[in-house]
Design an enzyme around this catalytic site. Sequence first.
Site, PDB file in Angstrom:
ATOM      1  N   ARG A  83     -25.421  -2.897  26.023  1.00  0.00           N
ATOM      2  CA  ARG A  83     -24.596  -2.382  27.104  1.00  0.00           C
ATOM      3  C   ARG A  83     -24.119  -0.976  26.756  1.00  0.00           C
ATOM      4  O   ARG A  83     -23.693  -0.700  25.635  1.00  0.00           O
ATOM      5  CB  ARG A  83     -23.385  -3.296  27.349  1.00  0.00           C
ATOM      6  CG  ARG A  83     -23.709  -4.546  28.180  1.00  0.00           C
ATOM      7  CD  ARG A  83     -24.017  -4.167  29.613  1.00  0.00           C
ATOM      8  NE  ARG A  83     -24.355  -5.293  30.460  1.00  0.00           N
ATOM      9  CZ  ARG A  83     -25.591  -5.716  30.683  1.00  0.00           C
ATOM     10  NH1 ARG A  83     -26.610  -5.140  30.078  1.00  0.00           N
ATOM     11  NH2 ARG A  83     -25.818  -6.718  31.524  1.00  0.00           N
ATOM     12  N   GLU A 113     -24.312   4.854  34.519  1.00  0.00           N
ATOM     13  CA  GLU A 113     -25.700   4.685  34.949  1.00  0.00           C
ATOM     14  C   GLU A 113     -25.792   4.826  36.463  1.00  0.00           C
ATOM     15  O   GLU A 113     -25.105   4.104  37.184  1.00  0.00           O
ATOM     16  CB  GLU A 113     -26.222   3.309  34.505  1.00  0.00           C
ATOM     17  CG  GLU A 113     -26.285   3.160  33.001  1.00  0.00           C
ATOM     18  CD  GLU A 113     -26.748   1.779  32.552  1.00  0.00           C
ATOM     19  OE1 GLU A 113     -26.864   0.862  33.418  1.00  0.00           O
ATOM     20  OE2 GLU A 113     -27.011   1.605  31.356  1.00  0.00           O
ATOM     21  N   HIS A 155     -32.239   1.686  31.500  1.00  0.00           N
ATOM     22  CA  HIS A 155     -31.795   0.289  31.555  1.00  0.00           C
ATOM     23  C   HIS A 155     -32.972  -0.578  31.994  1.00  0.00           C
ATOM     24  O   HIS A 155     -32.874  -1.394  32.918  1.00  0.00           O
ATOM     25  CB  HIS A 155     -30.616   0.136  32.518  1.00  0.00           C
ATOM     26  CG  HIS A 155     -29.801  -1.092  32.250  1.00  0.00           C
ATOM     27  ND1 HIS A 155     -28.440  -1.153  32.413  1.00  0.00           N
ATOM     28  CD2 HIS A 155     -30.162  -2.329  31.811  1.00  0.00           C
ATOM     29  CE1 HIS A 155     -27.981  -2.357  32.121  1.00  0.00           C
ATOM     30  NE2 HIS A 155     -29.010  -3.091  31.747  1.00  0.00           N
TER      31      HIS A 155
END
Length: 337
Positions: free
Chosen positions: A241, A270, A298
Amino acid sequence: MKRFQVLVPDAHLRDLDIERGITGDKVDYLVYDETDPAAIPDTVWRSCDAVLVWHRMKITSDVVAKLDKCRLIVRVGVGFDNVDGAACRERGIPLSNVPNYGTTEVADHALAMLLHLVRGLGSYEARMKADPVGGFVAENVPVVRRLRGLTFGAVGMGRIGTAVARRAAAFDLKVLYVDPYLPEGHELGLGIERVRTLDEVLARADIVSLHVPLNDETRRMMGAQQFRKMKRGSIFLNIARGGLVDVDALHDALRDGHIDAAGLDVLPQEPPDPKSPLIDAWRNNEPWLAGRLVLSPHAAFYSAAGYTDMRTFSAEILLEYLQGGRLRNNVNPGWDK
């Protein structure tokens, strides 16, 4: 037969063919493609029987307060830090995630990032693209080194941490880990050295890799002080994360040469801010950073098979609870009290 009204507030894909294939005519999906809860009418929040939420929307306590009929929230994925689990607990709403997809993809991604760095693939490719003849040289690239005999330090030894550790061991790395939440003796079943503190991992490992959830305890667990405790010339990986890491501190640790290289699949923001120091230096291929940082969007979880698993398991969890009361993968225990 009762048809359940299931809200999908931030649908990553709007077709829901996979989900409908699981739930059939038992569920009517209310599909939105939003990131702001306010863009969805209050009447929809108040009338839904369940919520399937991806990672693009935060389900805050204010949103949870509107869930008058909601019986379950399913996070379509592993991380659930975008849902206020405590607020759900207070409202008597269980929160579940999908931990049993993408493990192999994420573990493969971690090792791919490591290999990309230590074998100089980015630097070699850039050289040969610029000059196929003059760039046909093996020497004088950053980071490249022999993996065999180095120490790989895993922070967290859950499903993904274990999968990554197995792969690291296959490359003849010595593996050690820290995980205060696993019972004593867990290391004996793995055959991997366990240490008691994060500081010991940082001090001993040549490669440090994060495999923990994001919560109040772990947020920004890697900052300037922690990077300074890592061995000089070490490599840092984060496929867990983004909020675990102070990326400005990582920028400084890379800039001053204390950290040799880093691989990040996740970032605190993000998509990232292009003007942040680390992203800006990476985009401009600044000489001090070239070949020392690899980023991906990601995407470590992603493969067609993994995507199918994630969506299939989410729909199964949803239907099994709404129809039969069987709760799987609950991550906010105490909701029923």
